[in-house]
Design a protein around this motif. Structure first.
Motif, mmCIF file in Angstrom:
data_model
loop_
_atom_site.group_PDB
_atom_site.id
_atom_site.type_symbol
_atom_site.label_atom_id
_atom_site.label_comp_id
_atom_site.label_asym_id
_atom_site.label_seq_id
_atom_site.Cartn_x
_atom_site.Cartn_y
_atom_site.Cartn_z
ATOM 1 N N PRO A 36 4.682 37.281 88.526
ATOM 2 C CA PRO A 36 5.554 36.915 89.649
ATOM 3 C C PRO A 36 6.291 38.115 90.228
ATOM 4 O O PRO A 36 6.693 39.026 89.510
ATOM 5 C CB PRO A 36 6.532 35.916 89.025
ATOM 6 C CG PRO A 36 6.549 36.254 87.563
ATOM 7 C CD PRO A 36 5.157 36.706 87.242
ATOM 8 N N TRP A 38 9.668 38.876 92.255
ATOM 9 C CA TRP A 38 10.931 38.217 92.580
ATOM 10 C C TRP A 38 11.693 39.008 93.631
ATOM 11 O O TRP A 38 11.552 40.227 93.752
ATOM 12 C CB TRP A 38 11.792 38.069 91.324
ATOM 13 C CG TRP A 38 11.141 37.268 90.246
ATOM 14 C CD1 TRP A 38 10.512 37.737 89.131
ATOM 15 C CD2 TRP A 38 11.026 35.832 90.189
ATOM 16 N NE1 TRP A 38 10.019 36.693 88.372
ATOM 17 C CE2 TRP A 38 10.328 35.518 89.010
ATOM 18 C CE3 TRP A 38 11.459 34.802 91.023
ATOM 19 C CZ2 TRP A 38 10.044 34.205 88.644
ATOM 20 C CZ3 TRP A 38 11.181 33.489 90.658
ATOM 21 C CH2 TRP A 38 10.482 33.200 89.481
ATOM 22 N N LEU A 58 2.045 32.196 85.790
ATOM 23 C CA LEU A 58 2.187 32.025 87.230
ATOM 24 C C LEU A 58 0.876 31.478 87.790
ATOM 25 O O LEU A 58 -0.196 32.024 87.555
ATOM 26 C CB LEU A 58 2.513 33.361 87.900
ATOM 27 C CG LEU A 58 2.603 33.316 89.437
ATOM 28 C CD1 LEU A 58 3.826 32.509 89.872
ATOM 29 C CD2 LEU A 58 2.650 34.724 90.023
ATOM 30 N N GLN A 61 2.257 31.952 94.108
ATOM 31 C CA GLN A 61 3.485 32.506 94.679
ATOM 32 C C GLN A 61 3.377 32.396 96.193
ATOM 33 O O GLN A 61 2.393 32.843 96.786
ATOM 34 C CB GLN A 61 3.649 33.967 94.260
ATOM 35 C CG GLN A 61 4.780 34.710 94.961
ATOM 36 C CD GLN A 61 4.880 36.153 94.502
ATOM 37 O OE1 GLN A 61 5.121 36.430 93.329
ATOM 38 N NE2 GLN A 61 4.687 37.095 95.422
ATOM 39 N N HIS A 77 7.727 29.760 93.519
ATOM 40 C CA HIS A 77 6.857 30.194 92.425
ATOM 41 C C HIS A 77 6.485 28.972 91.593
ATOM 42 O O HIS A 77 7.367 28.225 91.159
ATOM 43 C CB HIS A 77 7.562 31.221 91.525
ATOM 44 C CG HIS A 77 7.763 32.566 92.183
ATOM 45 N ND1 HIS A 77 8.853 32.845 92.986
ATOM 46 C CD2 HIS A 77 7.019 33.697 92.142
ATOM 47 C CE1 HIS A 77 8.770 34.097 93.413
ATOM 48 N NE2 HIS A 77 7.666 34.641 92.918
#
Length: 356
Positions: A36, A38, A58, A61, A77
């Motif tokens: 991910p 962020w 994950l 996204q 996410h």
């Protein structure tokens, strides 16, 4: 006053492998798998499975700013447990929404590059309400090139040190615990663009309306009748197939390779009959207590594309569709560093029941 115009579904398609040796993804990258990315001000959560407690991987996204909050960056996410015993169960899924003011993100990034080389940022209307292009190819290509060329010149030393430290932490901790799926770019097309012309589009809509009207009458008759009618309906369903599943397949037949369907405030596409109390099944926002609305769903074509990057044994992730409901007002506390958990509604592939 709510708009009477039905939102236009936007379809996500896998658009090649995201090679980390060539491209460095960011929170503005739309992708499947990988690690991910962020927003700079968001604390890095490590979601875990609600069933077995194992770290979640994950799955997707999505960068999805809203027109009503154009000053904010906004991400979704989606995580899931890839263990066979947990796969397909709603408790094994986690959806996290994060937001930050663009001005705060810019300040956190430090001095920017010269204006001629600034990284393009998709407009809010490219994504959600009144969207006409959810991931323009030319913008995506520029982002890829910028991400590649800016690895050394775009980040100040502090940013590079933070990124390096983070990657070392991931390689030493997360990669040994989390199953990482091969990262793939997601490109997006408006569903209406799949039809050859307006006549085809209107004809398809008319057929779907007639089909829904017919099936709606059958379901209404079933609800008004007793158990005998239910038994008769089950027999007829066995002959011509499940009505909801049939509608699902008809709708995606124009683009069966879609891996994601985005339509915030629109109608979800169920793969099997939802519970009668579906409105009550979607809990209110855990942050503000307000209602939630449908935003996006993952589609069956994604299952075969989820390939682990490491040598691992055991069953792969399986699902029919995963519907994500988010806070209607997309509530956010200014300066907050915590992502908000949203609601996932998981439906299994009806065909999987044939092999159980």
């Amino acid at each position: 006053m709510a708009s009477l115009v039905e939102p236009v579904p936007l379809l996500g398609l896998c658009d090649g492998e995201l090679d980390p040796k060539r491209y460095r993804s960011s929170f503005q990258t739309n992708k499947v798998g990988g690690l991910p990315d962020w927003l700079p001000l968001i604390s890095r959560p490590r979601p875990s499975c609600g069933l077995c407690g194992a770290p979640s991987a994950l799955i997707a996204q999505v960068y999805c700013p809203l027109q009503a909050a154009a000053a904010h960056h906004r991400n979704l996410h989606l995580f899931a447990c890839s263990r066979g015993t947990c796969s397909g169960r709603p408790e094994s899924w986690t959806a996290l929404r994060s937001q930050s003011l663009k001005a705060e993100v810019a300040a956190a990034r430090g001095p920017s590059r010269p204006p001629t080389k600034q990284e393009p940022s998709p407009a809010a209307t490219d994504w959600c309400e009144q969207a006409d292009d959810w991931g323009a190819e030319e913008v995506q290509e520029e982002v890829r090139e910028d991400e590649e060329s800016s690895q050394s010149e775009d980040c100040p030393p502090a940013c590079e040190m933070l990124f390096s430290s983070h990657m070392q932490t991931l390689s030493l901790e997360e990669e040994t615990e989390v199953h990482i799926f091969r990262p793939l770019f997601i490109s997006v097309v408006e569903e209406s663009e799949l039809y050859e012309d307006e006549e085809d589009l209107e004809h398809a809509k008319e057929l779907l309306r007639e089909y829904e009207k017919k099936e709606g009458a059958v379901m209404a008759e079933l609800e008004e009748s007793g158990g005998g009618a239910a038994e008769n309906y089950e027999k007829s369903s066995a002959k011509h197939g499940d009505a909801v599943f049939s509608r699902f397949m008809k709708t995606i037949s124009w683009c069966p390779q879609q891996v994601l369907r985005y339509c915030r405030g629109g109608r979800p596409l169920f793969i099997s009959s939802p519970p009668p109390s579906m409105p009550q099944a979607v809990p209110r926002c855990s942050s503000c207590g307000g209602s939630r609305t449908f935003e996006l769903q993952l589609m069956p074509a994604l299952v075969s594309l989820l390939q682990r990057t490491e040598q691992a044994t055991g069953a792969e992730l399986e699902f029919g569709t995963v519907l994500v409901y988010t806070c209607t007002s997309s509530c956010w506390t200014p300066g907050s560093k915590l992502a908000v958990e949203e609601f996932c509604f998981v439906q299994a592939d009806p065909d999987q029941q044939l092999f159980q």
